[in-house]
Design a protein around this motif. Structure first.
Motif, PDB file in Angstrom:
ATOM      1  N   ASP B 317       0.834  -1.215   0.000  1.00 32.32           N
ATOM      2  CA  ASP B 317       0.000   0.000   0.000  1.00 32.32           C
ATOM      3  C   ASP B 317       0.864   1.259   0.000  1.00 32.32           C
ATOM      4  O   ASP B 317       0.548   2.237  -0.685  1.00 32.32           O
ATOM      5  N   ALA B 318       1.926   1.227   0.776  1.00 36.25           N
ATOM      6  CA  ALA B 318       2.827   2.386   0.832  1.00 36.25           C
ATOM      7  C   ALA B 318       3.420   2.652  -0.550  1.00 36.25           C
ATOM      8  O   ALA B 318       3.524   3.799  -0.991  1.00 36.25           O
ATOM      9  N   PHE B 319       3.777   1.566  -1.232  1.00 33.79           N
ATOM     10  CA  PHE B 319       4.352   1.709  -2.565  1.00 33.79           C
ATOM     11  C   PHE B 319       3.322   2.272  -3.541  1.00 33.79           C
ATOM     12  O   PHE B 319       3.625   3.171  -4.341  1.00 33.79           O
ATOM     13  N   ARG B 320       2.094   1.773  -3.480  1.00 35.46           N
ATOM     14  CA  ARG B 320       1.031   2.282  -4.350  1.00 35.46           C
ATOM     15  C   ARG B 320       0.723   3.755  -4.017  1.00 35.46           C
ATOM     16  O   ARG B 320       0.552   4.575  -4.928  1.00 35.46           O
ATOM     17  N   ASP B 321       0.695   4.074  -2.744  1.00 38.81           N
ATOM     18  CA  ASP B 321       0.470   5.472  -2.348  1.00 38.81           C
ATOM     19  C   ASP B 321       1.570   6.383  -2.897  1.00 38.81           C
ATOM     20  O   ASP B 321       1.313   7.508  -3.331  1.00 38.81           O
ATOM     21  N   LEU B 322       2.782   5.874  -2.850  1.00 47.21           N
ATOM     22  CA  LEU B 322       3.927   6.623  -3.378  1.00 47.21           C
ATOM     23  C   LEU B 322       3.727   6.957  -4.853  1.00 47.21           C
ATOM     24  O   LEU B 322       3.983   8.081  -5.298  1.00 47.21           O
ATOM     25  N   LEU B 323       3.258   5.969  -5.620  1.00 45.58           N
ATOM     26  CA  LEU B 323       3.115   6.173  -7.066  1.00 45.58           C
ATOM     27  C   LEU B 323       2.024   7.185  -7.406  1.00 45.58           C
ATOM     28  O   LEU B 323       2.034   7.759  -8.490  1.00 45.58           O
ATOM     29  N   VAL B 324       1.089   7.390  -6.493  1.00 44.03           N
ATOM     30  CA  VAL B 324       0.076   8.417  -6.750  1.00 44.03           C
ATOM     31  C   VAL B 324       0.319   9.658  -5.891  1.00 44.03           C
ATOM     32  O   VAL B 324      -0.540  10.532  -5.808  1.00 44.03           O
ATOM     33  N   GLY B 325       1.485   9.702  -5.240  1.00 40.77           N
ATOM     34  CA  GLY B 325       1.882  10.942  -4.584  1.00 40.77           C
ATOM     35  C   GLY B 325       1.204  11.230  -3.265  1.00 40.77           C
ATOM     36  O   GLY B 325       0.973  12.387  -2.927  1.00 40.77           O
ATOM     37  N   ARG B 326       0.893  10.201  -2.481  1.00 39.95           N
ATOM     38  CA  ARG B 326       0.264  10.460  -1.174  1.00 39.95           C
ATOM     39  C   ARG B 326       1.289  10.804  -0.092  1.00 39.95           C
ATOM     40  O   ARG B 326       0.922  11.085   1.048  1.00 39.95           O
ATOM     41  N   ASN B 327       2.569  10.752  -0.425  1.00 39.85           N
ATOM     42  CA  ASN B 327       3.622  11.057   0.560  1.00 39.85           C
ATOM     43  C   ASN B 327       4.092  12.500   0.444  1.00 39.85           C
ATOM     44  O   ASN B 327       4.015  13.115  -0.613  1.00 39.85           O
ATOM     45  N   ILE B 328       4.594  13.035   1.574  1.00 32.96           N
ATOM     46  CA  ILE B 328       5.431  14.231   1.524  1.00 32.96           C
ATOM     47  C   ILE B 328       6.801  13.789   2.007  1.00 32.96           C
ATOM     48  O   ILE B 328       6.926  13.164   3.060  1.00 32.96           O
ATOM     49  N   GLY B 329       7.818  14.077   1.218  1.00 34.33           N
ATOM     50  CA  GLY B 329       9.163  13.609   1.553  1.00 34.33           C
ATOM     51  C   GLY B 329       9.304  12.115   1.326  1.00 34.33           C
ATOM     52  O   GLY B 329       8.548  11.507   0.563  1.00 34.33           O
ATOM     53  N   LYS B 330      10.216  11.512   2.042  1.00 36.71           N
ATOM     54  CA  LYS B 330      10.541  10.096   1.852  1.00 36.71           C
ATOM     55  C   LYS B 330       9.408   9.207   2.338  1.00 36.71           C
ATOM     56  O   LYS B 330       8.898   9.375   3.446  1.00 36.71           O
ATOM     57  N   MET B 331       9.026   8.227   1.532  1.00 38.16           N
ATOM     58  CA  MET B 331       8.016   7.252   1.935  1.00 38.16           C
ATOM     59  C   MET B 331       8.732   6.068   2.573  1.00 38.16           C
ATOM     60  O   MET B 331       9.576   5.430   1.947  1.00 38.16           O
ATOM     61  N   LEU B 332       8.366   5.779   3.833  1.00 40.13           N
ATOM     62  CA  LEU B 332       9.046   4.714   4.576  1.00 40.13           C
ATOM     63  C   LEU B 332       8.043   3.746   5.180  1.00 40.13           C
ATOM     64  O   LEU B 332       6.922   4.129   5.516  1.00 40.13           O
ATOM     65  N   VAL B 333       8.476   2.518   5.322  1.00 32.77           N
ATOM     66  CA  VAL B 333       7.689   1.521   6.038  1.00 32.77           C
ATOM     67  C   VAL B 333       8.457   1.181   7.324  1.00 32.77           C
ATOM     68  O   VAL B 333       9.629   0.792   7.268  1.00 32.77           O
ATOM     69  N   ARG B 334       7.763   1.350   8.440  1.00 38.44           N
ATOM     70  CA  ARG B 334       8.414   1.038   9.713  1.00 38.44           C
ATOM     71  C   ARG B 334       8.029  -0.374  10.131  1.00 38.44           C
ATOM     72  O   ARG B 334       6.832  -0.707  10.189  1.00 38.44           O
ATOM     73  N   LEU B 335       9.018  -1.202  10.403  1.00 38.52           N
ATOM     74  CA  LEU B 335       8.771  -2.595  10.768  1.00 38.52           C
ATOM     75  C   LEU B 335       8.907  -2.802  12.273  1.00 38.52           C
ATOM     76  O   LEU B 335       8.370  -3.765  12.816  1.00 38.52           O
ATOM     77  N   SER B 336       9.651  -1.937  12.941  1.00 39.02           N
ATOM     78  CA  SER B 336       9.750  -2.022  14.400  1.00 39.02           C
ATOM     79  C   SER B 336      10.229  -0.677  14.922  1.00 39.02           C
ATOM     80  O   SER B 336      10.667   0.182  14.159  1.00 39.02           O
ATOM     81  N   GLU B 337      10.124  -0.518  16.243  1.00 42.35           N
ATOM     82  CA  GLU B 337      10.543   0.749  16.848  1.00 42.35           C
ATOM     83  C   GLU B 337      12.053   0.948  16.715  1.00 42.35           C
ATOM     84  O   GLU B 337      12.816  -0.022  16.647  1.00 42.35           O
ATOM     85  N   ASP B 338      12.474   2.214  16.742  1.00 42.09           N
ATOM     86  CA  ASP B 338      13.910   2.502  16.815  1.00 42.09           C
ATOM     87  C   ASP B 338      14.470   1.900  18.100  1.00 42.09           C
ATOM     88  O   ASP B 338      13.795   1.909  19.134  1.00 42.09           O
ATOM     89  N   PRO B 339      15.677   1.379  18.063  1.00 44.38           N
ATOM     90  CA  PRO B 339      16.308   0.943  19.310  1.00 44.38           C
ATOM     91  C   PRO B 339      16.667   2.168  20.146  1.00 44.38           C
ATOM     92  O   PRO B 339      16.751   3.284  19.619  1.00 44.38           O
ATOM     93  N   ALA B 340      16.861   1.946  21.434  1.00 44.17           N
ATOM     94  CA  ALA B 340      17.295   3.058  22.285  1.00 44.17           C
ATOM     95  C   ALA B 340      18.652   3.550  21.804  1.00 44.17           C
ATOM     96  O   ALA B 340      19.480   2.754  21.358  1.00 44.17           O
ATOM     97  N   PRO B 341      18.879   4.863  21.869  1.00 41.02           N
ATOM     98  CA  PRO B 341      20.205   5.349  21.478  1.00 41.02           C
ATOM     99  C   PRO B 341      21.264   4.795  22.415  1.00 41.02           C
ATOM    100  O   PRO B 341      20.963   4.433  23.560  1.00 41.02           O
ATOM    101  N   PRO B 342      22.495   4.697  21.938  1.00 45.25           N
ATOM    102  CA  PRO B 342      23.558   4.139  22.790  1.00 45.25           C
ATOM    103  C   PRO B 342      23.797   5.057  23.985  1.00 45.25           C
ATOM    104  O   PRO B 342      23.551   6.260  23.911  1.00 45.25           O
ATOM    105  N   PRO B 343      24.242   4.487  25.088  1.00 46.40           N
ATOM    106  CA  PRO B 343      24.511   5.317  26.278  1.00 46.40           C
ATOM    107  C   PRO B 343      25.602   6.337  25.962  1.00 46.40           C
ATOM    108  O   PRO B 343      26.537   6.047  25.237  1.00 46.40           O
ATOM    109  N   VAL B 344      25.452   7.541  26.526  1.00 44.48           N
ATOM    110  CA  VAL B 344      26.430   8.606  26.258  1.00 44.48           C
ATOM    111  C   VAL B 344      27.702   8.354  27.068  1.00 44.48           C
ATOM    112  O   VAL B 344      27.625   7.962  28.224  1.00 44.48           O
TER     113      VAL B 344
END
Lengths: 344, 344
Positions: B317-344
């Motif tokens: 669906d994301a790919f089809r939406d992309l082809l008809v311009g439903r995105n602003i900027g980069k079209m991405l599919v998120r498969l899981s949450e970002d990991p926690a940033p590394p400890p400072v």
């Protein structure tokens, strides 16, 4: 005050499609005697070229001819009156005031044509003139042609096209192929000019015919025709191929009315470069080209080919014939006989 | 032997026009544990891009995807099993095995993604990834864009287009104009990204609209769309203008069926250069680009923009939406949450 009666051809109206007689007018006029620094030239040969069709229209960013004015173009003539010491009476000069029998111009706007035994005067308007120089710059500078690469040129029997193929061969092309509009032209390209292949473009599938003639693909396509010829070439372009957009004679009579190639996506998928140019912006390289091409002519690697008609009254017909491809090589109008060569 | 069950998206058949659900198939499969030098990656984000539509077809001189195989594309993931010391468990990496939830690959085919405070992970697939790099190379290397010149970009709110305009502005453009398909996108370009002008291309005369927005003409046209967008831009090109052929999203679903621009003669009369490219052939410049663009991002000159959907099951669906311009900027599919940033 002395005046010289002469004739010139005016643009009477902008052609609609293929130019017709009534788009032009033969005008008898008179010229003043040359002033200081000027010369009076009697034209011997004048050039008719496809680009002139574009000048007859009014397009943005491209110079056009005014109505009811004499047209211009490359010409060669002999000096008949001179007010400049470097171009005395009898000197043969090239200049830009074609489409007329005589011209008065500043001497600095004319260049001397050096007599070289074995090279006809006509060659200075063809293979050594703007046509040959256009072929050279288009192939080497715009097309970045490299030894071993394959070249395909449309309009290959024309003034520019025939020189493109010959120079590609001299530069070590892997394969040189051209298309033209008659069996006689095709034979001339292969038998006389050494093309590796040539074909008559009046075929059912131009794309298939190009592909069959350039089985390993095209590295440089030199486009003199545009339209369906461009489309057929795009089908056979190799990755990173270059399309030299030199002319679009097939479109000049139908400006803006024809759809473009439907396979332009190949510019993207094959990473092609397509570039137009005008020879006027490359003139600093002209002297070096003339020197090189003169050597090639004298040692027989390069041949001068032209089609000549006689008289200013035939110039419009010559131009119309050019647009439908009745010429082989450079199309020229002869206004008078060559002068005798200078004494040895 | 340990195996990992996961899901991936296969190309089931080549789409005819706009891709539909049945052109794809979600497949559950199992992966072997990584061998020596390999890593197992759980994907966090994957990219869908217009070029993928071209890969789904089979065109000469352009790589295509095989049927009944998993597709691929840019992705970012976290290492879950490692047999390579330089990419330990927990490392975040970018790689080319998108369209799947997990991948086993040679560690040398993945690159570490350095955590930079203030730059979201998604930026590494957009403005810092191939989209941004494509914008940069197309504008500077293919388009030879110079300070003071005017830029026009179609598909300006897309992943590449929005970065093209921003970089042109950073490089000192005389004028930056973009076209997009919705009022919201147009507003975003002007209000958020600093374009000098933008317009919705749903107008009666695209050519007139381009001309009105770029009154002094276009020096570089960055073409993401092709077709009538290219034709409208050609009308407004300045002499010696460059057309960067980056995409033809308007033609991907109708390959070869649409006529090309009817004003291609401007390539000749305006001495234009038109060039296609693929970013894979410019990768040696990528590290320098990332360094430069990171600086621009951190000092606020450049902005990262994306549209995100959740889950591999939404990728088509994301790919089809992309082809008809439903995105602003980069079209991405998120498969899981970002990991926690590394400890400072």
């Amino acid at each position: 005050m002395t005046r010289y009666e002469t004739r010139e051809v005016h643009l009477a109206r902008r052609p609609d499609g293929m130019p017709v007689k009534d788009d032009f007018r033969m005008v008898t006029t008179s010229l003043e005697a040359p002033g200081p620094g000027q010369i009076l030239v009697r034209n011997i040969l004048m050039s008719v070229d496809p680009y002139m069709r574009v000048r007859m229209a009014k397009l943005p960013s491209y110079p056009h001819w005014e109505l009811d004015q004499v047209m211009d173009g490359s010409a060669i003539g002999v000096v008949e009156r001179s007010e400049h010491p470097e171009l005395p009476v009898g000197a043969v000069v090239s200049h830009r005031l074609g489409w007329r029998e005589h011209a008065v111009l500043d001497a600095r706007r004319a260049g001397p044509v050096r007599h070289v035994t074995g090279i006809p005067l006509a060659a200075h308007l063809g293979v050594l003139g703007m046509a040959g120089f256009t072929a050279y710059i288009g192939l080497t500078r715009i097309g970045a042609f490299a030894p071993g690469e394959s070249l395909y040129v449309s309009g290959a029997a024309g003034a520019v096209g025939n020189v493109v193929g010959q120079i590609a061969r001299i530069l070590g092309a892997g394969r040189v192929v051209g298309s033209a509009g008659t069996p006689a032209k095709v034979a001339y390209l292969v038998d006389e000019l050494g093309f590796d292949g040539a074909f008559d473009y009046h075929v059912e599938s131009l794309s298939d015919c190009v592909a069959a003639n350039v089985p390993d693909g095209i590295d440089v396509y030199f486009d003199n025709v545009g339209g369906v010829h461009l489309q057929a070439a795009l089908d056979s372009m190799n990755p990173h191929g270059r399309v030299v957009v030199c002319g679009a004679i097939g479109e000049y009579n139908a400006l803006r009315e024809q759809p473009g190639p439907s396979n332009l996506i190949y510019v993207l998928t094959k990473r092609l470069r397509m570039e137009g140019f005008t020879i006027r912006e490359h003139m600093s390289a002209y002297p070096a080209f003339v020197a090189q091409a003169t050597t090639w002519l004298l040692d027989g690697q390069l041949r001068s080919t032209d089609t000549v008609v006689w008289g200013l009254g035939s110039a419009v017909d010559a131009f119309r014939d050019l647009l439908v491809g009745r010429n082989i090589g450079k199309m020229l109008v002869r206004l008078s006989e060559d002068p005798a060569p200078p004494p040895v």
